[in-house]
Design a protein around this motif. Structure first.
Motif, PDB file in Angstrom:
ATOM      1  N   THR A   1      43.107  39.077  27.220  1.00 60.40           N
ATOM      2  CA  THR A   1      44.425  38.453  27.068  1.00 60.40           C
ATOM      3  C   THR A   1      44.926  37.851  28.389  1.00 60.40           C
ATOM      4  O   THR A   1      45.741  36.932  28.374  1.00 60.40           O
ATOM      5  N   CYS A   2      44.421  38.335  29.507  1.00 64.61           N
ATOM      6  CA  CYS A   2      44.778  37.719  30.792  1.00 64.61           C
ATOM      7  C   CYS A   2      44.283  36.277  30.860  1.00 64.61           C
ATOM      8  O   CYS A   2      44.959  35.396  31.386  1.00 64.61           O
ATOM      9  N   VAL A   3      43.083  36.040  30.316  1.00 64.28           N
ATOM     10  CA  VAL A   3      42.539  34.683  30.268  1.00 64.28           C
ATOM     11  C   VAL A   3      43.423  33.784  29.393  1.00 64.28           C
ATOM     12  O   VAL A   3      43.782  32.664  29.778  1.00 64.28           O
ATOM     13  N   LEU A   4      43.785  34.282  28.217  1.00 62.35           N
ATOM     14  CA  LEU A   4      44.605  33.492  27.297  1.00 62.35           C
ATOM     15  C   LEU A   4      45.966  33.154  27.903  1.00 62.35           C
ATOM     16  O   LEU A   4      46.450  32.025  27.774  1.00 62.35           O
ATOM     17  N   LEU A   5      46.580  34.129  28.556  1.00 64.38           N
ATOM     18  CA  LEU A   5      47.882  33.893  29.167  1.00 64.38           C
ATOM     19  C   LEU A   5      47.805  32.854  30.278  1.00 64.38           C
ATOM     20  O   LEU A   5      48.658  31.956  30.373  1.00 64.38           O
ATOM     21  N   TYR A   6      46.788  32.953  31.104  1.00 64.96           N
ATOM     22  CA  TYR A   6      46.660  32.012  32.217  1.00 64.96           C
ATOM     23  C   TYR A   6      46.440  30.587  31.714  1.00 64.96           C
ATOM     24  O   TYR A   6      47.069  29.639  32.196  1.00 64.96           O
ATOM     25  N   GLU A   7      45.583  30.438  30.723  1.00 63.02           N
ATOM     26  CA  GLU A   7      45.324  29.098  30.190  1.00 63.02           C
ATOM     27  C   GLU A   7      46.564  28.518  29.522  1.00 63.02           C
ATOM     28  O   GLU A   7      46.833  27.314  29.627  1.00 63.02           O
ATOM     29  N   GLU A   8      47.340  29.370  28.854  1.00 60.73           N
ATOM     30  CA  GLU A   8      48.576  28.888  28.231  1.00 60.73           C
ATOM     31  C   GLU A   8      49.603  28.503  29.285  1.00 60.73           C
ATOM     32  O   GLU A   8      50.326  27.504  29.140  1.00 60.73           O
TER      33      GLU A   8
ATOM     34  N   LEU B   1      48.926  27.322  32.258  1.00 60.60           N
ATOM     35  CA  LEU B   1      48.499  26.027  32.795  1.00 60.60           C
ATOM     36  C   LEU B   1      48.870  24.897  31.846  1.00 60.60           C
ATOM     37  O   LEU B   1      49.334  23.829  32.275  1.00 60.60           O
ATOM     38  N   ARG B   2      48.687  25.129  30.535  1.00 60.20           N
ATOM     39  CA  ARG B   2      49.017  24.096  29.551  1.00 60.20           C
ATOM     40  C   ARG B   2      50.510  23.779  29.566  1.00 60.20           C
ATOM     41  O   ARG B   2      50.911  22.607  29.559  1.00 60.20           O
ATOM     42  N   LEU B   3      51.323  24.812  29.607  1.00 59.33           N
ATOM     43  CA  LEU B   3      52.770  24.601  29.585  1.00 59.33           C
ATOM     44  C   LEU B   3      53.261  23.934  30.871  1.00 59.33           C
ATOM     45  O   LEU B   3      54.162  23.091  30.836  1.00 59.33           O
ATOM     46  N   GLU B   4      52.665  24.301  31.999  1.00 61.57           N
ATOM     47  CA  GLU B   4      53.041  23.668  33.251  1.00 61.57           C
ATOM     48  C   GLU B   4      52.683  22.187  33.245  1.00 61.57           C
ATOM     49  O   GLU B   4      53.407  21.341  33.772  1.00 61.57           O
ATOM     50  N   GLU B   5      51.553  21.869  32.644  1.00 58.96           N
ATOM     51  CA  GLU B   5      51.085  20.477  32.614  1.00 58.96           C
ATOM     52  C   GLU B   5      51.891  19.630  31.637  1.00 58.96           C
ATOM     53  O   GLU B   5      52.228  18.476  31.930  1.00 58.96           O
ATOM     54  N   THR B   6      52.209  20.195  30.480  1.00 58.19           N
ATOM     55  CA  THR B   6      52.869  19.410  29.423  1.00 58.19           C
ATOM     56  C   THR B   6      54.388  19.542  29.430  1.00 58.19           C
ATOM     57  O   THR B   6      55.084  18.669  28.899  1.00 58.19           O
ATOM     58  N   GLY B   7      54.903  20.631  30.011  1.00 59.01           N
ATOM     59  CA  GLY B   7      56.340  20.875  29.934  1.00 59.01           C
ATOM     60  C   GLY B   7      56.808  21.179  28.528  1.00 59.01           C
ATOM     61  O   GLY B   7      58.001  21.081  28.218  1.00 59.01           O
ATOM     62  N   ASP B   8      55.896  21.600  27.681  1.00 62.42           N
ATOM     63  CA  ASP B   8      56.179  21.786  26.260  1.00 62.42           C
ATOM     64  C   ASP B   8      56.769  23.174  25.978  1.00 62.42           C
ATOM     65  O   ASP B   8      56.227  23.947  25.190  1.00 62.42           O
ATOM     66  N   TYR B   9      57.872  23.494  26.647  1.00 63.86           N
ATOM     67  CA  TYR B   9      58.510  24.786  26.423  1.00 63.86           C
ATOM     68  C   TYR B   9      59.990  24.720  26.799  1.00 63.86           C
ATOM     69  O   TYR B   9      60.427  23.828  27.535  1.00 63.86           O
ATOM     70  N   GLU B  10      60.735  25.667  26.251  1.00 58.49           N
ATOM     71  CA  GLU B  10      62.124  25.868  26.637  1.00 58.49           C
ATOM     72  C   GLU B  10      62.288  27.328  27.050  1.00 58.49           C
ATOM     73  O   GLU B  10      61.817  28.222  26.351  1.00 58.49           O
TER      74      GLU B  10
END
Length: 219
Positions: free
Chosen positions: A182-189, A191-200
């Motif tokens: 789950t550490c891998v999954l969290l880190y990849e997510e 990175l995705r959110l930082e790149e896309t800004g797809d979060y609130e």
């Protein structure tokens, strides 16, 4: 639709979430030859999740040595039984590697415990506790973070079991592998959110949501 994250996740909601469980291969490593083969494989991977387990001590002032080092890829997790093989030369080579990012949580404590089994120069490690702070998440536990980012529950039932037992149970193996994976999954997510800004990010104070303080991720 943007992903909703909370600066602090309500722990009381975790029990109702569906459980997440690693379903890949789990390989227990108990000899130096096995460790060498495992490390050779792991160091060909692009990213790894790591964690450690220590037999709990119920005597004041007594702290046991770290018994298990678990290292996971997306589909395979190796469980290095340090209480049986110690900090072998191949495990030391793994810990000193500077090319493959090793993702964990509260790594300062894990690495300090590992160093008590043998000296090594720290290689490439990334602590999720540092990464989540960058987007305003204040929780520090793996269970709260995974619930926040994925809406799933990591069971901690086997955390205080005997990690020095002659044979690990299937429940222990699944627990250990899930924590590292789950550490891998969290880190990849992250990175995705930082790149896309797809979060609130919804700021929570004293376990109450402050509806007027919502931060949108910048894309």
């Amino acid at each position: 639709m943007k992903k909703i994250l909370y600066s602090r996740y309500d722990k009381s909601k975790i029990a109702a979430l569906p459980r997440v469980l690693f379903e890949g291969r789990i390989i227990v490593v108990i000899t130096e030859k096995e460790a060498e083969k495992a490390v050779d494989y792991l160091l060909t991977q692009p990213i790894l999740g790591i964690d450690t387990e220590t037999r709990p001590s119920f005597k004041k002032g007594k702290i046991n040595q770290v018994a298990l080092l678990q290292v996971a890829t997306h589909d395979t997790c190796f469980l290095f039984r340090l209480n049986q093989i110690g900090l072998s030369s191949s495990i030391k080579r793994f810990l000193e590697d500077t090319k493959v990012p090793k993702i964990g949580l509260s790594l300062h404590d894990d690495l300090m415990m590992l160093a008590k089994r043998g000296d090594f120069i720290r290689g490439s490690f990334i602590d999720l506790q540092d990464k989540v702070k960058e987007i305003g998440v204040e929780d520090m536990s793996l269970q709260k973070l995974f619930a926040n980012f994925f809406g799933q529950r990591i069971s901690k039932r086997d955390q205080l079991s005997n990690w020095e037992a002659d044979l690990l149970t299937d429940k222990q193996k699944n627990y250990a592998a899930t924590d590292a994976w789950t550490c891998v999954l969290l880190y990849e997510e992250l990175l995705r959110l930082e790149e896309t800004g797809d979060y609130e990010l919804i700021k929570v104070e004293n376990d109450h949501v402050q509806k007027d303080t919502v931060t949108e991720g910048e894309g």
